[in-house]
Write a protein that holds these residues in place. Sequence first.
Motif, PDB file in Angstrom:
ATOM      1  N   THR A   8     -11.342 -13.415  28.545  1.00  0.00           N
ATOM      2  CA  THR A   8     -10.601 -13.287  29.726  1.00  0.00           C
ATOM      3  C   THR A   8      -9.143 -12.548  29.527  1.00  0.00           C
ATOM      4  OG1 THR A   8     -11.441 -15.037  31.136  1.00  0.00           O
ATOM      5  CG2 THR A   8      -9.129 -14.252  31.800  1.00  0.00           C
ATOM      6  N   GLU A  49     -12.080 -19.452  34.133  1.00  0.00           N
ATOM      7  CA  GLU A  49     -11.806 -18.111  33.624  1.00  0.00           C
ATOM      8  C   GLU A  49     -10.677 -17.985  32.527  1.00  0.00           C
ATOM      9  OE1 GLU A  49     -13.591 -15.312  33.978  1.00  0.00           O
ATOM     10  OE2 GLU A  49     -14.925 -16.572  35.475  1.00  0.00           O
ATOM     11  N   ARG A  99     -11.536 -19.139  29.155  1.00  0.00           N
ATOM     12  CA  ARG A  99     -12.556 -18.162  28.511  1.00  0.00           C
ATOM     13  C   ARG A  99     -11.763 -17.154  27.586  1.00  0.00           C
ATOM     14  NH1 ARG A  99     -17.147 -15.948  32.390  1.00  0.00           N
ATOM     15  NH2 ARG A  99     -17.555 -14.631  30.478  1.00  0.00           N
ATOM     16  N   LEU A 111     -10.142 -11.052  38.056  1.00  0.00           N
ATOM     17  CA  LEU A 111      -9.595 -11.137  36.557  1.00  0.00           C
ATOM     18  C   LEU A 111      -8.360 -10.656  36.283  1.00  0.00           C
ATOM     19  CD1 LEU A 111     -10.900 -12.140  33.870  1.00  0.00           C
ATOM     20  CD2 LEU A 111     -11.736  -9.858  33.658  1.00  0.00           C
TER      21      LEU A 111
END
Lengths: 296, 227
Positions: A74, A68, A71, A180
């Motif tokens: 994110t 993550e 990315r 997240l």
Amino acid sequence: MTGAQIPSPEQGRNISAPPDAPSAGSATLYGNIWLSIRRFLATLGRHTRSLLHFTLVMMGAGWGVVRESCRKDTWRRTVRYEFRRTLSDVAGRGLLSALVTGVLAGIAVVSQAIYWLGLAGMEEMTGSVLVTVVVREITPILVGILMLGRNGMLTFTALGLQTTEGQTRAMIAEGLDPFLLIVVPRTLAYTVASFTLGIFCSVAALLTGYIISRVTGVVSHSLLSFLYDVVTAMTPADYLLIPLKFVVEGFFVGLGCTVGGLTVTPEDTIQTMMPRGFGRGMLFVMAVSVLFSLSF
Amino acid sequence: MLAGSVLELDHACPDTDIGNLMPVPFTARVASGDCIMIECRRSVQASAFSDFCSGMIPLSAGAVRFMGLDWSELGSRQMDALRGRIGRVALSGYWPEQLGVQISIMMRGLHHTTRSIDDISAEALRLAIRFGLPGLPIDPPYRLDRMDLIRAACVRAFLGSPGLVLIEDFFTAANPVLLPPLLHSIEEIRQHGSAVLWFVSNASSHDDYRLIRNGLWHLSDDGLVTG
């Protein structure tokens, strides 16, 4: 169609019993022993599975954080805010504690190492021993314990209470993914903070050791000469492995505390959360340290 | 999906073991601009039904669609983005203690949109004043009293013109101080095509608002009675 014959309860009991039971009384005794063994194995298996469960969760979450973090979408402003806030809390407010820890380690370990090496006539090995003992072994453990105690336990408990009070579910209802918004930024902040605190702690330990030894007259050469000894004692691999050890340790302390806090059960209380969080955190710190020491 | 439908329950049957809803098929439709009052006796049922509408309860059959999208066909990021279009007034909402209440109010807008922080905070301030707060509360949630936290929950729910607002806290609807700003906000978002599901413990005590609502449903252990 003829179906398979359904065994009666009596047949079921016979299957569990040993085949050569001599009498009804012995059969009951053997049956009870067999049942006790099965219960023991079931308990052992359940416990092992529960231990493995968290390890597997950690492995998956660790990979998830790495993936993550690569990315672009994110790193929204809320995630960046949480990263900055945690980094400021762990590294900024923990800096003084890390320096004090380094000074104490310097007094306790470095001065003794220099003294005993001098007594044995092995002053030329001072740098090598200091790098091996202080920078590579002791400082990562001290920094790991420091982060766990100062911030990790607080994170674990706060997230655990948040989860048991249903706030994590309310967070999901708002469309805010806890992984997240909490796990990724906090784990990465702990990772960066661990490296920062580790370097400061190592430098403080070495400088204090030198000052103590110089004041007590054990060493007579200059600070630069002392630091030169330390630097030349480091192998090229050390320049990679020592920072890597700090980084990996910080990563697992952060990940363990955040994931541990978010995976508590509704039955958990602060009395069950805190010992578990501390135990797991210490396990991560020691495991990373030992694995690095054995591997390299 | 029917045209203009915000929320659609298509024979959706919640999983047996999860939530406080009976595993019976739910069929209902909330159109754009609708304000449906749902009478239910227990607040946990209101929360469970809100979770159900938000795609947080697994289904054993049927489908729940929000803005034409079936929750079960979406990935986690898409689900989060879609939940960001739902405002919920719940006292037990997400109020992290380490953050000021103003951050928690604006969190959804900051996370899911690219609107500037000035823009979001200006709208939040306007709503905060409407709901009777002196401004955006910057204190942590434990320093606010219950009433102010409910006001903050209302501000958060209506912030950013959500597609659906779920008023699941009974106290909010029963409070005479909160009702005028609440009705004002409901009317405002309905004009933008949003829908409202308003949970009450006793619908007869809200007869004065018959003109505002355009549907009265009953949620019980047997399921949902619409019409």
